[in-house]
Design a protein around this motif. Structure first.
Motif, PDB file in Angstrom:
ATOM      1  N   LEU A 148      -9.388 -50.418  -0.999  1.00 46.38           N
ATOM      2  CA  LEU A 148      -7.934 -50.481  -1.185  1.00 46.38           C
ATOM      3  C   LEU A 148      -7.121 -50.013   0.024  1.00 46.38           C
ATOM      4  O   LEU A 148      -6.120 -50.656   0.384  1.00 46.38           O
ATOM      5  CB  LEU A 148      -7.533 -49.670  -2.425  1.00 46.38           C
ATOM      6  CG  LEU A 148      -7.661 -50.375  -3.775  1.00 46.38           C
ATOM      7  CD1 LEU A 148      -7.251 -49.430  -4.897  1.00 46.38           C
ATOM      8  CD2 LEU A 148      -6.810 -51.631  -3.823  1.00 46.38           C
ATOM      9  N   PRO A 149      -7.499 -48.907   0.680  1.00 43.38           N
ATOM     10  CA  PRO A 149      -6.685 -48.475   1.829  1.00 43.38           C
ATOM     11  C   PRO A 149      -6.601 -49.520   2.934  1.00 43.38           C
ATOM     12  O   PRO A 149      -5.673 -49.473   3.759  1.00 43.38           O
ATOM     13  CB  PRO A 149      -7.414 -47.213   2.316  1.00 43.38           C
ATOM     14  CG  PRO A 149      -8.135 -46.704   1.112  1.00 43.38           C
ATOM     15  CD  PRO A 149      -8.561 -47.929   0.370  1.00 43.38           C
ATOM     16  N   GLY A 186      -5.430 -53.268   0.274  1.00 40.55           N
ATOM     17  CA  GLY A 186      -4.583 -53.130  -0.903  1.00 40.55           C
ATOM     18  C   GLY A 186      -3.113 -53.395  -0.637  1.00 40.55           C
ATOM     19  O   GLY A 186      -2.638 -53.388   0.508  1.00 40.55           O
ATOM     20  N   HIS A 187      -2.381 -53.606  -1.731  1.00 42.25           N
ATOM     21  CA  HIS A 187      -0.936 -53.843  -1.680  1.00 42.25           C
ATOM     22  C   HIS A 187      -0.218 -52.529  -1.977  1.00 42.25           C
ATOM     23  O   HIS A 187      -0.487 -51.888  -2.990  1.00 42.25           O
ATOM     24  CB  HIS A 187      -0.541 -54.902  -2.714  1.00 42.25           C
ATOM     25  CG  HIS A 187       0.928 -55.013  -2.941  1.00 42.25           C
ATOM     26  ND1 HIS A 187       1.790 -55.489  -1.973  1.00 42.25           N
ATOM     27  CD2 HIS A 187       1.708 -54.710  -4.024  1.00 42.25           C
ATOM     28  CE1 HIS A 187       3.028 -55.478  -2.446  1.00 42.25           C
ATOM     29  NE2 HIS A 187       3.007 -55.015  -3.684  1.00 42.25           N
ATOM     30  N   ASN A 188       0.697 -52.142  -1.092  1.00 42.34           N
ATOM     31  CA  ASN A 188       1.428 -50.890  -1.264  1.00 42.34           C
ATOM     32  C   ASN A 188       2.732 -51.148  -1.999  1.00 42.34           C
ATOM     33  O   ASN A 188       3.488 -52.051  -1.635  1.00 42.34           O
ATOM     34  CB  ASN A 188       1.707 -50.245   0.097  1.00 42.34           C
ATOM     35  CG  ASN A 188       2.360 -48.880  -0.037  1.00 42.34           C
ATOM     36  OD1 ASN A 188       3.539 -48.762  -0.317  1.00 42.34           O
ATOM     37  ND2 ASN A 188       1.567 -47.833   0.186  1.00 42.34           N
ATOM     38  N   THR A 234      -1.025 -47.279  -3.097  1.00 40.71           N
ATOM     39  CA  THR A 234      -1.836 -48.475  -2.838  1.00 40.71           C
ATOM     40  C   THR A 234      -2.890 -48.558  -3.931  1.00 40.71           C
ATOM     41  O   THR A 234      -3.982 -47.992  -3.812  1.00 40.71           O
ATOM     42  CB  THR A 234      -2.498 -48.389  -1.450  1.00 40.71           C
ATOM     43  OG1 THR A 234      -1.488 -48.133  -0.465  1.00 40.71           O
ATOM     44  CG2 THR A 234      -3.199 -49.694  -1.116  1.00 40.71           C
ATOM     45  N   ARG A 235      -2.554 -49.245  -5.025  1.00 36.61           N
ATOM     46  CA  ARG A 235      -3.423 -49.309  -6.195  1.00 36.61           C
ATOM     47  C   ARG A 235      -3.847 -50.718  -6.548  1.00 36.61           C
ATOM     48  O   ARG A 235      -4.674 -50.902  -7.433  1.00 36.61           O
ATOM     49  CB  ARG A 235      -2.698 -48.713  -7.410  1.00 36.61           C
ATOM     50  CG  ARG A 235      -2.150 -47.328  -7.210  1.00 36.61           C
ATOM     51  CD  ARG A 235      -1.252 -46.915  -8.355  1.00 36.61           C
ATOM     52  NE  ARG A 235      -0.625 -45.622  -8.103  1.00 36.61           N
ATOM     53  CZ  ARG A 235       0.346 -45.112  -8.848  1.00 36.61           C
ATOM     54  NH1 ARG A 235       0.805 -45.795  -9.881  1.00 36.61           N
ATOM     55  NH2 ARG A 235       0.870 -43.932  -8.551  1.00 36.61           N
ATOM     56  N   THR A 290      -1.771 -59.622  -9.353  1.00 34.33           N
ATOM     57  CA  THR A 290      -2.189 -58.329  -8.814  1.00 34.33           C
ATOM     58  C   THR A 290      -3.319 -57.782  -9.673  1.00 34.33           C
ATOM     59  O   THR A 290      -3.300 -57.901 -10.896  1.00 34.33           O
ATOM     60  CB  THR A 290      -1.024 -57.327  -8.800  1.00 34.33           C
ATOM     61  OG1 THR A 290      -0.488 -57.198 -10.125  1.00 34.33           O
ATOM     62  CG2 THR A 290       0.069 -57.777  -7.847  1.00 34.33           C
ATOM     63  N   GLN A 298      -5.200 -42.990  -3.623  1.00 33.54           N
ATOM     64  CA  GLN A 298      -4.253 -44.103  -3.768  1.00 33.54           C
ATOM     65  C   GLN A 298      -2.786 -43.704  -3.555  1.00 33.54           C
ATOM     66  O   GLN A 298      -2.091 -44.508  -2.892  1.00 33.54           O
ATOM     67  CB  GLN A 298      -4.459 -44.769  -5.125  1.00 33.54           C
ATOM     68  CG  GLN A 298      -5.831 -45.403  -5.268  1.00 33.54           C
ATOM     69  CD  GLN A 298      -6.036 -46.059  -6.617  1.00 33.54           C
ATOM     70  OE1 GLN A 298      -5.125 -46.165  -7.434  1.00 33.54           O
ATOM     71  NE2 GLN A 298      -7.254 -46.534  -6.859  1.00 33.54           N
TER      72      GLN A 298
END
Length: 395
Positions: A111-112, A115-117, A122-123, A131, A179
């Motif tokens: 995720l880091p 991922g989408h913030n 950022t989960r 999503t 996250q």
């Protein structure tokens, strides 16, 4: 020649002699539980139709029923997941949980980087207009795995079950805090603690775990600015922007006993997250106190009946795992309703089966599917004196 209907014919969808997988599933699954969950999903679709026009207008989406149509798709998919997973046997439940946990953890590690913030966290992973939140699927899988390890540790055959369970929990919590997602951390910590307690460990250990959890939760106030902001807004509303919670409270009060009527709610236009975290308030305004009491009663039925079934299971693993899953569902519902009633700081947590969201809906289908699979009637699953092994126990 005209066939005269037999008044004594079986009115059920499947005959008791039907030995197909679907027929066996129908006569062994808790049909009362299945029915109530289906009602909750249907209520979620109704709320989506009520909230969708206002939510779409707020986000400048042309189709007023954009979210409602998608929620219908999510609802059908969730039912498909629930039914298919609830058909698994106990070994299948453990294997599925192991694979799901590994896959979810792998995505959470990535995720880091991919991922989408959103809102400072950022989960999620975005793809094709959807999503995906891996932690939603990790939760029920983790409950199954730690229950398995606790049960293995009870056997005293050299398996370090407790140590492995704590290791799985620690990895999951660490990735959630990266996250960051404090709300989900609270959920799995409570579920883990419940499983730990039900495994029969000394009360001193449970108290130590509880004290550690409280200390850890308190530290998030100083470690994460968004947690500090939410807590400060809750305890000092006069010093912060509490527009969303205030609008939700006004919407609930405006609904009265029987509500304004379907589609007649107006305060929902002032609640930014009306179709997700505050879907409860939308239903309260349009359907009133009657809706609120009905919804709470349905969730209470699921949790109480589920825990009663779990406590009557003979196998320690099945007992701990099933109870942990129902605790997971129950506490998420309690937290969301409490936030809507301004009884605790906002958490960004959905109401199971009611709030809009694909990840949430499918994950709840998975959670209840696993719980129903574990509580199905099987030879030896329940103690003989409970009477659940008899045919028609769930009729």
């Amino acid at each position: 020649m005209t066939t005269v209907p037999n008044p004594h014919s079986n009115a059920h969808a499947f005959a008791r002699s039907d030995r197909t997988p679907l027929g066996v599933w129908w006569w062994t699954v808790d049909r009362w539980m299945l029915g109530v969950v289906t009602i909750l999903i249907a209520i979620g679709v109704v709320i989506a139709f009520a909230a969708s026009p206002a939510a779409a207008a707020r986000m400048n989406i042309g189709d007023p029923f954009h979210f409602a149509v998608r929620q219908c798709v999510f609802a059908v998919a969730a039912m498909a997941v629930l039914v298919s997973i609830s058909m698994l046997d106990v070994k299948g439940v453990r294997r599925a949980a192991f694979v799901i946990w590994l896959a979810a953890i792998a995505v959470m590690i990535a995720l880091p980087f991919i991922g989408h913030n959103a809102k400072g966290a950022t989960r999620w992973i975005e793809f094709g207009g959807f999503t995906f939140q891996p932690s939603e699927y990790m939760k029920p899988a983790l409950v199954i795995l730690v229950a398995w390890m606790f049960a293995e540790g009870q056997k005293g055959q050299g398996v370090p079950g407790v140590s492995i369970a704590f290791g799985l929990f620690a990895v999951s919590v660490a990735l959630l805090l990266i996250q960051p997602d404090v709300g989900q951390t609270v959920l799995i910590t409570v579920a883990f603690g419940a499983a730990f307690w039900m495994a029969g460990v000394p009360m001193s250990w449970v108290m130590l775990l509880g004290a550690t959890a409280v200390a850890g939760l308190s530290s998030t106030y100083f470690l994460f600015p968004h947690v500090q902001s939410r807590v400060d807004r809750f305890f000092s509303p006069e010093k912060a922007d509490t527009h969303q919670v205030d609008a939700a409270a006004i919407a609930q009060a405006a609904g009265g006993v029987f509500g304004r009527g379907p589609g007649e709610g107006v305060m929902k236009r002032k609640v930014p997250d009306l179709h997700t975290d505050f879907a409860y308030s939308v239903g309260a305004e349009e359907f009133g106190l009657v809706f609120q009491l009905l919804l709470v009663s349905l969730f209470a039925f699921v949790v109480v009946r589920g825990l009663m079934r779990a406590m009557k299971l003979s196998d320690p693993f099945e007992q701990i795992a099933a109870a942990g899953l129902f605790v997971l569902v129950g506490q998420q519902a309690i937290i969301n309703v409490a936030v809507n009633l301004n009884m605790m700081p906002t958490k960004g947590m959905t109401l199971p089966f009611i709030s809009y969201g694909g990840s949430s809906m499918l994950a709840m289908g998975l959670t209840m599917g696993l719980a129903l699979a574990l509580t199905r009637r099987r030879p030896g699953a329940y103690a003989p004196n409970e009477g659940l092994a008899k045919a028609g126990a769930y009729s």
